[in-house]
Motif scaffolding. Structure first.
Motif, short mmCIF file in Angstrom:
data_model
loop_
_atom_site.label_atom_id
_atom_site.label_comp_id
_atom_site.label_asym_id
_atom_site.label_seq_id
_atom_site.Cartn_x
_atom_site.Cartn_y
_atom_site.Cartn_z
N GLU A 357 0.73 -1.12 0.28
CA GLU A 357 -0.06 -0.04 0.03
C GLU A 357 1.00 1.66 -0.03
N VAL A 358 0.72 1.81 -0.57
CA VAL A 358 0.95 3.27 -0.96
C VAL A 358 0.95 5.06 -0.05
N ILE A 359 1.26 4.89 1.07
CA ILE A 359 1.30 6.09 1.69
C ILE A 359 1.74 7.55 2.00
N HIS A 360 2.28 7.22 1.03
CA HIS A 360 2.97 8.74 1.04
C HIS A 360 3.72 8.79 -0.15
N GLU A 361 3.90 9.93 -0.61
CA GLU A 361 4.83 10.34 -2.03
C GLU A 361 5.09 11.84 -2.14
N GLU A 362 6.28 12.32 -2.59
CA GLU A 362 6.64 13.35 -3.16
C GLU A 362 7.65 14.07 -3.73
N ASN A 363 7.80 15.29 -4.18
CA ASN A 363 8.16 15.38 -5.38
C ASN A 363 9.45 16.69 -4.72
N LEU A 364 11.09 16.46 -5.22
CA LEU A 364 11.52 16.82 -4.93
C LEU A 364 12.69 17.74 -6.18
N ARG A 365 12.25 17.18 -6.52
CA ARG A 365 12.82 18.25 -8.33
C ARG A 365 13.64 20.30 -7.79
N GLU A 366 13.18 20.41 -6.84
CA GLU A 366 13.77 21.79 -6.79
C GLU A 366 15.27 21.19 -6.05
N HIS A 367 15.66 19.98 -5.17
CA HIS A 367 16.62 19.43 -4.48
C HIS A 367 17.29 18.90 -5.35
N TYR A 368 16.77 18.53 -6.56
CA TYR A 368 18.31 17.58 -7.91
C TYR A 368 18.45 18.88 -8.12
N ALA A 369 18.27 20.25 -9.20
CA ALA A 369 18.33 20.89 -9.34
C ALA A 369 19.93 21.40 -8.74
N MET A 370 19.52 21.83 -7.08
CA MET A 370 20.54 22.02 -6.40
C MET A 370 21.49 20.91 -6.37
N THR A 371 21.39 20.23 -5.67
CA THR A 371 22.34 18.82 -5.85
C THR A 371 23.06 18.94 -7.13
N LEU A 372 22.64 18.80 -8.24
CA LEU A 372 23.81 19.29 -9.88
C LEU A 372 24.15 20.43 -9.54
N ARG A 373 23.78 21.76 -9.14
CA ARG A 373 24.56 22.49 -8.91
C ARG A 373 26.05 22.40 -7.49
N ASP A 374 25.74 22.06 -7.05
CA ASP A 374 27.08 22.04 -6.06
C ASP A 374 28.01 21.06 -6.37
N TRP A 375 27.50 19.34 -6.91
CA TRP A 375 28.19 18.71 -8.54
C TRP A 375 29.65 19.17 -8.82
N ASN A 376 28.61 20.49 -9.90
CA ASN A 376 29.55 20.73 -10.96
C ASN A 376 30.06 22.14 -9.96
N VAL A 377 30.20 22.43 -9.37
CA VAL A 377 30.86 23.31 -8.35
C VAL A 377 32.04 22.46 -7.89
N ASN A 378 31.50 21.47 -7.34
CA ASN A 378 32.95 21.13 -6.71
C ASN A 378 33.94 20.26 -7.82
N LEU A 379 33.42 19.81 -9.17
CA LEU A 379 34.11 19.65 -10.47
C LEU A 379 35.40 20.83 -10.82
#
Length: 440
Positions: A357-379
């Motif tokens: 039974e699925v009891i919850h879902e959420e969208n973290l789209r903006e968080h992935y954009a921020m994650t990719l931003r920080d990976w690019n900074v590291n590179l």
């Protein structure tokens, strides 16, 4: 009587005059450019004061662009160093890509224009040449590695992407060695704080407590496994990447977690234990194949005890009906055989198998954009070391891929969803709290 010679139309003039390389670019991109285009023949187009631009440096780059119009040709020329994004660091070309994306309309030229493009370039540029060595073979040539999403072919696809270099990943991902979307507690949080917060969130959603047992499939470098083990949970992880497994096992030893944690170089389908309190899948679903969802979610269900929790964390599309396969660039250079679908289809497939039974879902789209931003900074910060470790072509590929994906998350072309489910008991009920029990 005086007669007048008919004047040529604009299209006839375009079809008769030999075009420069910059004019060809402008024609293919629909005109009205906001970026500057320059080329090795000395030609240019677009506003002279543009902050960003494209510089075509070699005839080989022209061949790549002509023989594979669209994102694949652009990627080939860029990765090989035959095309430069002017005004941006190759480790983080996001600003230039964002400006370029507004110009990339790829309007279809008229037959007259197309004929003039061919005449202007010369026939030699229409003969395909070998792509950069970083490119995977097309889908139709992968049957030698097995059927799509067979164990053998999945292992090849995972090895292609993840067995690049652990040292390279350490520079890009940072100390957490986590190659999945972080969850930022606030917009000013560091990447490390956000990755730790992501594991904390998943741990709480799964209702784990000391002494419980966790199975993490597609575990990467063991970030979730080690987080759970630090809380006294017995955790087993499985990854198809030999380099990931080796790194993760050493990290477990170094942290003194061997009593609680183990990472296996294994297909998740080869895990034999069952009756786990929780199963997590963080960034694996993209590799599974939509046709395999019933067996994939069925596997996780069968590994759980009644009342156990399941969390699926994966990249999704914002809708459900559209095509599932990745675009050509992603399929050839990033995730061979990758497939994405909408969160609605994932939820349906989980519940259709029965017992969950699925009891919850959420969208973290903006968080992935921020994650990719920080990976690019590291590179960018480790650019010279990255080039020395994996070569300039591979380093450029990663900068391009991460920045391009960031635009996709910015523009809601792709999303990132958590789907949380529980295994029901024989009466079809659960004993869960009425409202979410975790700290958002």
């Amino acid at each position: 009587m005086t007669t007048f010679k008919e004047q040529p139309t604009r299209s006839q003039e375009e079809g008769s005059a030999k075009l420069t390389l910059a004019e060809i670019f402008e024609t293919m991109m629909g005109g009205d450019l906001s970026i500057r285009i320059t080329a090795y023949d000395g030609s240019s187009a677009g506003p002279e004061d543009a902050q960003y631009g494209l510089d075509l440096k070699t005839p080989r780059g022209t061949t790549y662009l002509v023989t594979a119009p669209g994102d694949l040709g652009l990627a080939r020329a860029y990765i090989s160093g035959d095309l430069e994004l002017v005004g941006a660091h190759p480790g983080d070309p996001y600003p230039a890509l964002k400006a370029l994306a507004s110009d990339l309309k790829f309007s279809k030229p008229s037959p007259l224009q197309l004929a003039n493009v061919a005449r202007s370039l010369g026939i030699e540029h229409f003969k395909p040449i070998a792509p950069p060595p970083q490119e995977a073979v097309p889908r139709w040539r992968r049957f030698a590695e097995g059927l799509r999403h067979s164990k053998t072919r999945d292992a090849e696809a995972i090895s292609y992407h993840y067995d690049v270099s652990n040292t390279f990943y350490e520079w890009v991902l940072g100390p957490s060695m986590t190659y999945t979307c972080a969850v930022y507690p606030d917009r000013d949080a560091s990447l490390e704080a956000a990755q730790d917060n992501k594991y904390r969130l998943i741990f709480e959603k799964l209702r784990l407590k000391p002494g419980d047992r966790l199975l993490d499939i597609g575990c990467g470098w063991g970030g979730m496994v080690r987080y759970a083990a630090r809380q006294g949970v017995y955790a087993v992880g499985a990854t198809l990447s030999a380099e990931q497994a080796e790194w993760a096992q050493q990290a477990i030893v170094d942290e003194g977690l061997s009593e609680f944690a183990e990472v296996r170089h294994s297909d998740y389908r080869d895990i034999t234990e069952d009756s786990f309190d929780a199963v997590s899948s963080i960034g694996l679903t993209e590799h599974i194949g939509i046709g395999n969802y019933p067996s994939y979610f069925g596997f996780m269900r069968d590994k759980l005890r009644p009342g156990g929790m399941l969390l699926n964390h994966c990249i999704t599309r914002p809708d459900n009906p559209n095509r599932n396969k990745a675009g050509t660039f992603i399929d050839r250079y990033v995730f061979p055989d990758g497939e994405l679908t909408g969160s609605g289809k994932i939820i349906s497939k989980i519940q259709d198998i029965g017992g969950l039974e699925v009891i919850h879902e959420e969208n973290l789209r903006e968080h992935y954009a921020m994650t990719l931003r920080d990976w690019n900074v590291n590179l960018v910060e480790h650019w010279d070391e990255a080039v020395a470790e994996v070569g300039e072509g591979t380093a450029r590929l990663w900068g391009l891929y991460m920045a391009g994906c960031r635009i996709g998350f910015d523009r809601n072309i792709v999303q990132l969803h958590h789907v949380l489910a529980t295994k029901l008991d024989e009466q079809g009920s659960n004993q869960l709290p009425l409202r979410p029990w975790w700290q958002a």
